[in-house]
Write a protein that holds these residues in place. Sequence first.
Motif, short mmCIF file in Angstrom:
data_model
loop_
_atom_site.label_atom_id
_atom_site.label_comp_id
_atom_site.label_asym_id
_atom_site.label_seq_id
_atom_site.Cartn_x
_atom_site.Cartn_y
_atom_site.Cartn_z
N GLU A 7 38.59 26.90 35.74
CA GLU A 7 38.06 27.12 37.08
C GLU A 7 38.82 28.22 37.82
O GLU A 7 38.22 29.00 38.56
N GLU A 8 40.13 28.29 37.64
CA GLU A 8 40.91 29.33 38.31
C GLU A 8 40.40 30.72 37.90
O GLU A 8 40.28 31.62 38.73
N LYS A 9 40.08 30.90 36.62
CA LYS A 9 39.57 32.19 36.15
C LYS A 9 38.18 32.45 36.73
O LYS A 9 37.89 33.56 37.18
N VAL A 10 37.34 31.43 36.76
CA VAL A 10 36.00 31.60 37.33
C VAL A 10 36.11 32.02 38.79
O VAL A 10 35.43 32.96 39.23
N ARG A 11 36.97 31.39 39.54
CA ARG A 11 37.15 31.74 40.96
C ARG A 11 37.68 33.17 41.12
O ARG A 11 37.25 33.91 42.01
N ALA A 12 38.61 33.57 40.27
CA ALA A 12 39.15 34.94 40.35
C ALA A 12 38.07 35.97 40.04
O ALA A 12 37.99 37.01 40.71
N VAL A 13 37.24 35.69 39.05
CA VAL A 13 36.14 36.61 38.71
C VAL A 13 35.14 36.66 39.86
O VAL A 13 34.64 37.74 40.22
N MET A 14 34.84 35.52 40.48
CA MET A 14 33.92 35.51 41.62
C MET A 14 34.48 36.32 42.79
O MET A 14 33.73 37.04 43.46
N ALA B 284 36.19 41.94 35.67
CA ALA B 284 37.01 40.82 35.23
C ALA B 284 38.12 41.25 34.29
O ALA B 284 39.16 40.59 34.21
N TYR B 285 37.92 42.34 33.60
CA TYR B 285 38.97 42.84 32.70
C TYR B 285 40.27 43.09 33.48
O TYR B 285 41.36 42.92 32.94
N ALA B 286 40.16 43.50 34.73
CA ALA B 286 41.35 43.77 35.55
C ALA B 286 42.13 42.48 35.81
O ALA B 286 43.37 42.49 35.83
N VAL B 287 41.43 41.38 35.99
CA VAL B 287 42.07 40.07 36.17
C VAL B 287 42.77 39.68 34.88
O VAL B 287 43.93 39.26 34.87
N ASP B 288 42.06 39.85 33.76
CA ASP B 288 42.61 39.46 32.45
C ASP B 288 43.82 40.30 32.07
O ASP B 288 44.86 39.77 31.68
N ILE B 289 43.68 41.61 32.14
CA ILE B 289 44.76 42.51 31.72
C ILE B 289 46.01 42.31 32.58
O ILE B 289 47.13 42.37 32.08
N ALA B 290 45.82 42.03 33.87
CA ALA B 290 46.96 41.80 34.76
C ALA B 290 47.59 40.42 34.57
O ALA B 290 48.62 40.11 35.17
N GLY B 291 46.97 39.58 33.74
CA GLY B 291 47.52 38.25 33.49
C GLY B 291 47.29 37.28 34.61
O GLY B 291 47.96 36.25 34.70
N GLN B 292 46.33 37.58 35.48
CA GLN B 292 46.04 36.70 36.63
C GLN B 292 45.18 35.51 36.19
O GLN B 292 44.56 35.51 35.14
N ALA B 293 45.15 34.50 37.04
CA ALA B 293 44.28 33.33 36.86
C ALA B 293 44.45 32.69 35.49
O ALA B 293 43.48 32.34 34.83
#
Length: 191
Positions: A61-68, A44-53
């Motif tokens: 919910e968008e973040k939860v879906r991206a992590v899933m 999930a760090y990759a989603v966060d660091i890239a500024g996604q979701a």
Amino acid sequence: MGVQDLAIHVKGLEPAAYDPRTLKGMILNNAIAERGADHLWSSAYAVDIAGQAGGRFATGEEKVRAVMDIEERNALYDSMLLCKFGRAIYTWDVIRDVMKAVTGFNYTVDELREAAQRIIVLHRYMNGTTIEQDRLPPRWLREPVEYEGRQYVVTEEEWSFMVRKYYELRGGYDEVGRPRQDTLARLKILP
């Protein structure tokens, strides 16, 4: 205050360098990772660091879906022995094409997602994991970390929302986070 209140761990494993107080997708990653505070369970760090979701501080919910989504791809990467540093390359379509090239089977992306979900749910079922094991260390909830001049903690509300939304979206965990019988049957884990 006992040792459990001082120790920074989830399910007995200490976290890597990615602090969920400033990388909020890691709240969910650390909570639901079956190996404990394993940053590679869903990356999930990759989603966060890239500024996604919604960015590094989003917890919706968008973040939860991206992590899933990345959790499911990581389950397949582990099964296929693919390096997770290639996560930007191994999209669902590429995974499908690699599987066809290696096995000769014409899996659809939906079939691959279902296989990944089976892996994830089977881990949880076999380990008997519930919401009690999905808790984060109390120190993350009460001791702030400074980032860019501001203080951050993980709030109980952030943790609770993300974990419960995950249970709902995973498609078949009960209120304490156990896979329901219909989920186990749908994924062909149990009859």
